[in-house]
Design an enzyme around this catalytic site. Structure first.
Site, PDB file in Angstrom:
ATOM      1  N   HIS A  77      56.445 -59.729  40.991  1.00 19.79           N
ATOM      2  CA  HIS A  77      57.383 -59.928  39.872  1.00 19.79           C
ATOM      3  C   HIS A  77      57.850 -58.601  39.257  1.00 19.79           C
ATOM      4  O   HIS A  77      59.056 -58.331  39.212  1.00 19.79           O
ATOM      5  CB  HIS A  77      56.769 -60.867  38.837  1.00 19.79           C
ATOM      6  CG  HIS A  77      57.555 -60.991  37.576  1.00 19.79           C
ATOM      7  ND1 HIS A  77      58.824 -61.534  37.535  1.00 19.79           N
ATOM      8  CD2 HIS A  77      57.280 -60.607  36.308  1.00 19.79           C
ATOM      9  CE1 HIS A  77      59.282 -61.486  36.285  1.00 19.79           C
ATOM     10  NE2 HIS A  77      58.357 -60.917  35.526  1.00 19.79           N
ATOM     11  N   HIS A 106      56.407 -53.993  32.629  1.00 23.07           N
ATOM     12  CA  HIS A 106      56.867 -54.822  31.510  1.00 23.07           C
ATOM     13  C   HIS A 106      55.914 -55.945  31.097  1.00 23.07           C
ATOM     14  O   HIS A 106      55.918 -56.362  29.947  1.00 23.07           O
ATOM     15  CB  HIS A 106      58.279 -55.360  31.762  1.00 23.07           C
ATOM     16  CG  HIS A 106      58.335 -56.565  32.646  1.00 23.07           C
ATOM     17  ND1 HIS A 106      58.465 -56.477  34.011  1.00 23.07           N
ATOM     18  CD2 HIS A 106      58.281 -57.891  32.359  1.00 23.07           C
ATOM     19  CE1 HIS A 106      58.487 -57.696  34.524  1.00 23.07           C
ATOM     20  NE2 HIS A 106      58.379 -58.571  33.551  1.00 23.07           N
ATOM     21  N   GLU A 127      51.176 -57.778  27.979  1.00 20.48           N
ATOM     22  CA  GLU A 127      51.016 -59.189  27.733  1.00 20.48           C
ATOM     23  C   GLU A 127      49.895 -59.805  28.547  1.00 20.48           C
ATOM     24  O   GLU A 127      49.164 -60.662  28.060  1.00 20.48           O
ATOM     25  CB  GLU A 127      52.335 -59.903  28.047  1.00 20.48           C
ATOM     26  CG  GLU A 127      52.433 -61.011  27.090  1.00 20.48           C
ATOM     27  CD  GLU A 127      53.606 -61.897  27.245  1.00 20.48           C
ATOM     28  OE1 GLU A 127      54.572 -61.511  27.925  1.00 20.48           O
ATOM     29  OE2 GLU A 127      53.528 -62.969  26.670  1.00 20.48           O
ATOM     30  N   ASP A 128      49.785 -59.381  29.778  1.00 18.48           N
ATOM     31  CA  ASP A 128      48.865 -60.062  30.678  1.00 18.48           C
ATOM     32  C   ASP A 128      47.511 -59.383  30.820  1.00 18.48           C
ATOM     33  O   ASP A 128      46.735 -59.731  31.696  1.00 18.48           O
ATOM     34  CB  ASP A 128      49.506 -60.175  32.075  1.00 18.48           C
ATOM     35  CG  ASP A 128      50.753 -61.040  32.023  1.00 18.48           C
ATOM     36  OD1 ASP A 128      50.914 -61.756  31.017  1.00 18.48           O
ATOM     37  OD2 ASP A 128      51.550 -60.988  32.963  1.00 18.48           O
ATOM     38  N   ASP A 173      64.257 -59.643  34.075  1.00 25.57           N
ATOM     39  CA  ASP A 173      63.014 -60.418  34.060  1.00 25.57           C
ATOM     40  C   ASP A 173      63.346 -61.908  34.083  1.00 25.57           C
ATOM     41  O   ASP A 173      62.798 -62.688  34.865  1.00 25.57           O
ATOM     42  CB  ASP A 173      62.242 -60.042  32.784  1.00 25.57           C
ATOM     43  CG  ASP A 173      60.971 -60.852  32.596  1.00 25.57           C
ATOM     44  OD1 ASP A 173      60.223 -60.981  33.570  1.00 25.57           O
ATOM     45  OD2 ASP A 173      60.743 -61.335  31.465  1.00 25.57           O
ATOM     46  N   ASP A 186      92.125 -73.800  38.332  1.00 27.54           N
ATOM     47  CA  ASP A 186      91.762 -72.430  38.719  1.00 27.54           C
ATOM     48  C   ASP A 186      90.404 -72.340  39.403  1.00 27.54           C
ATOM     49  O   ASP A 186      89.686 -71.368  39.284  1.00 27.54           O
ATOM     50  CB  ASP A 186      91.814 -71.509  37.497  1.00 27.54           C
ATOM     51  CG  ASP A 186      90.904 -71.999  36.375  1.00 27.54           C
ATOM     52  OD1 ASP A 186      90.339 -73.101  36.512  1.00 27.54           O
ATOM     53  OD2 ASP A 186      90.753 -71.270  35.383  1.00 27.54           O
TER      54      ASP A 186
HETATM   55 MN    MN Z   1      58.114 -60.721  33.385  1.00 24.71          MN
END
Ligand code: MN
Length: 706
Positions: free
Chosen positions: A49, A73, A77-78, A140, A260
């Site tokens: 990821h 990123h 958090e993890d 993300d 269109d």
């Molecule tokens: Mn992520």
């Protein structure tokens, strides 16, 4: 294809040959360690990821720090990793981006209302102080949407809806068309699978059916352009599923009526060539007038530029042409990302000074900074400078005008909470009432049952809701106090006249066409009814004082106030400290709750804000006796003896100085503020004239407190 770290490094080397890639490699190792043992729902190692997201960042030609941050990123958090860990290993810049991304991921989208969605969108934009945060966040989300099939149905619905409500509109606002299309189509696929499939099938069928037809038209136009010696790239395009889906839904029309769906795009080298090609197309086929749009002269808010025209093709088919330069095409696709990525030397056409939105502003900033990296660093997105977005402790978002305070917040929740608001805790810190809320603040109102609104609050509150509530409270309060004041005035008067009979005030009120005793007292307190009239009604034999002397007789510290209040005599008179009126000034009275009448200068800014119903005409007594304090300032040269000369004049005039403040300015001048006692305006003006004549005096003016 599975992205590997080398794919990212190769990509970055291609547009930043001199880049130091060691930091990216280090982030890769760091990320691999942090996410070790974690897997995605797809069963793949979690590391895939961040690799995908970093690869997209590289595809957008973001700088090394952004690509590094993309790899990291989800690290905070993890895992147990902290911002400080990231800072220590990768520097403050990368840490700030990762921190921003972590913060966004923590924003809980509690409410599903449309209004809230808009607030959340704006808030994400506002908290993403650095554009790189926003772009990585979108990347993300794209990868998460691409792998959404592995989630359960409920999670799919929730994430897809959030994508449609929050992220796709942001991509649109940033002009990042490729992202917008992908987010919208994937979002639709999960929120309305059937609707998505139906439209997609029809689009595919239509594209297949008209393939040959479009080819013929493209051939015709290519031949014509070659005749004119124009170098162009011509290709067909199909509208994306979501846009057709929404069009059908919004306009309630059948698929066949969307004209269109298919179109042709012509990409040219110059703006002049674009207009030339428009002419050529119109000479070949008949255009539909209202469908000619010049977004080159008038770009959309997100900087989109192109010429659009719809023509009747052979057989009466409607075909839309989009004509634009290569640069415009790139911007139409990549939006804001196109503006700082590695430049190939081409310059933006900047001739029009039309009102662009914030994006234009970003471009302005960019012109001043040559290094794209520096540009990004310097950019602080302030998309909505006129608004702030703040949270309740529960995570609800409120929008306020800039400058709003805890009072606005409190009144927005509940009127009672507003009335009792003593301050707030913002992000855990106690702040005063006048604190100006900032986007992202978590606000918790502090209250006390002893607290109540005051007039000052009208200056603190910013929203009309809060000021209306405060005014209403003050009005009620003033009514109560005026009633008490009126009662007091009447009772005192009766006492002074030795009238001691039982009086039915309710009956008395009806004699004046008022409802009850309360209204009667109120009328006296407000000054609408003179106490004399009332007394006369009670005891017609009592002396008619009003006729004897019209002067306000109310004594204040044993001295006459020097003020005549029309038709009234028994009210306390005081002089407003804001404007300090003196005899000769034009004045007006204001009935103050519980305190009689306050006399202001007519042009006093405070009076302008007051309730006009409370104003009463007042006059100066003819013979001014008392002295009044006023303040004035003198701007003069900062030279020896200056102050002495001014005070000498005051001495000559026998004007007393009660306070004096002087300070020097950097300009070589100095400012002296005097508080003096004068009898009248005439006296003050004579003083001013004398001071003005002194050499070195630049300006003299009477002050009014603000
Ligand atoms: Mn992520």
């Amino acid at each position: 294809m599975t992205i590997r770290i080398n794919d990212i490094l190769d990509e970055v080397s291609a547009y930043i040959p001199e880049a130091d890639k060691r930091i990216i490699e280090k982030a890769y190792v760091f990320s691999a360690r942090v996410h070790q043992g974690q897997t995605r729902l797809s069963g793949e190692p979690y590391l895939t990821h961040p690799l995908e997201v970093a690869y997209m960042a590289a595809k957008m030609h973001l700088d090394v720090e952004a690509v590094t941050a993309a790899l990291l990123h989800d690290a905070i958090e993890d895992s147990l990793t902290t911002v400080d860990d990231i800072k220590a290993a990768f520097g403050a810049d990368v840490a700030a981006i990762v921190d921003g991304l972590t913060k966004i991921s923590k924003i809980a989208f509690m409410s599903k209302e449309q209004q809230q969605a808009e607030n959340f969108r704006k808030m994400i934009l506002a908290v993403s102080k650095d554009l790189r945060i926003l772009l990585i966040k979108l990347a993300d989300r794209i990868h998460n949407m691409r792998t959404l099939e592995f989630h359960n149905r409920a999670a799919q619905q929730r994430i897809a809806k959030e994508t449609l409500d929050i992220y796709a509109p942001i991509a649109n606002r940033l002009g990042m068309h490729w992202m917008q299309i992908e987010l919208e189509d994937l979002g639709l696929k999960y929120t309305d699978p059937e609707g998505y499939a139906t439209v997609k099938d029809k689009l595919d069928a239509a594209a297949k059916l008209k393939e040959g037809y479009l080819k013929d038209i493209m051939g015709a136009i290519e031949a014509e352009l070659a005749k004119h010696g124009l170098n162009a790239e011509v290709y067909g395009r199909v509208k994306h599923v979501y846009s057709v889906y929404m069009k059908l839904k919004r306009q309630g029309i059948p698929f066949e009526a969307v004209y269109d769906i298919l179109g042709i795009r012509v990409i040219l080298e110059s703006v002049a060539a674009c207009y030339e090609v428009l002419g050529i197309i119109h000479s070949l086929w008949k255009p539909i007038q209202p469908r000619i749009k010049d977004f080159i002269a008038m770009p959309k808010a997100n900087m989109y530029q192109s010429l659009h025209t719809t023509i009747f093709g052979p057989g009466g088919e409607l075909i839309e042409f989009q004509i634009r330069t290569r640069e415009m095409d790139r911007i139409a696709n990549e939006g804001i990302a196109a503006h700082w990525r590695y430049k190939d030397g081409s310059k933006l056409d900047e001739r029009d000074g039309k009102k662009f939105s914030w994006l234009r502003q970003l471009l302005e900033w960019q012109k001043e900074v040559h290094d794209p990296h520096e540009f990004l660093e310097s950019v602080k997105i302030d998309l909505y400078p006129e608004e702030v977005y703040v949270f309740t402790p529960k995570g609800d978002v409120f929008r306020f005008p800039t400058g709003a305070t805890p009072l606005d917040f409190a009144y927005n929740i509940h009127t009672e909470l507003g009335h009792q608001c003593t301050g707030a805790k913002v992000n855990g810190q106690i702040v005063p009432l006048k604190y100006k809320l900032k986007t992202g603040d978590v606000v918790e109102i502090m209250r006390s049952s002893k607290q109540h609104p005051s007039k000052d609050w009208l200056r603190i509150a910013k929203t009309s809701r809060a000021t209306a509530k405060i005014k209403a409270w003050l009005r009620t309060q003033e009514l109560q106090q005026s009633t008490a004041l009126g009662r007091e005035i009447l009772e005192k008067k009766l006492k002074s006249l030795h009238i001691r009979k039982d009086i039915d005030f309710d009956q008395l009120a009806r004699d004046f066409a008022l409802k009850d005793a309360g209204e009667l007292f109120g009328a006296i307190g407000f000054g609408r009814l003179s106490v004399h009239q009332v007394v006369h009604k009670i005891a017609p034999e009592a002396p008619k004082e009003a006729e004897e002397h019209k002067t306000a007789e109310r004594k204040k510290k044993g001295e006459g106030s020097g003020i005549i209040v029309k038709g009234e005599e028994n009210l306390l008179v005081r002089f407003a400290r804001c404007c300090r009126p003196i005899p000769g000034d034009e004045i007006v009275g204001y009935i103050t709750r519980g305190r009689g009448i306050t006399v202001h200068r007519r042009n006093c800014t405070y009076v302008e804000e007051e309730d006009p119903h409370r104003l009463v005409p007042v006059e100066w007594e003819r013979e001014p006796q008392e002295v009044h304090e006023i303040e004035f300032s003198v701007l003069c040269q900062d030279k020896p003896g200056m102050l002495g000369s001014i005070t000498a004049i005051l001495g000559e005039q026998r004007i007393n100085i009660t306070k004096l403040k002087a300070h020097s300015l950097a300009s070589g001048s100095s400012v002296c503020v005097f508080r003096v006692s004068v009898k009248s305006l005439a006296e003050l003006e004579a003083l001013f004239a004398k001071v003005r004549r002194l050499s070195g005096v630049e300006r003299i003016e009477r002050l009014q407190a603000s």
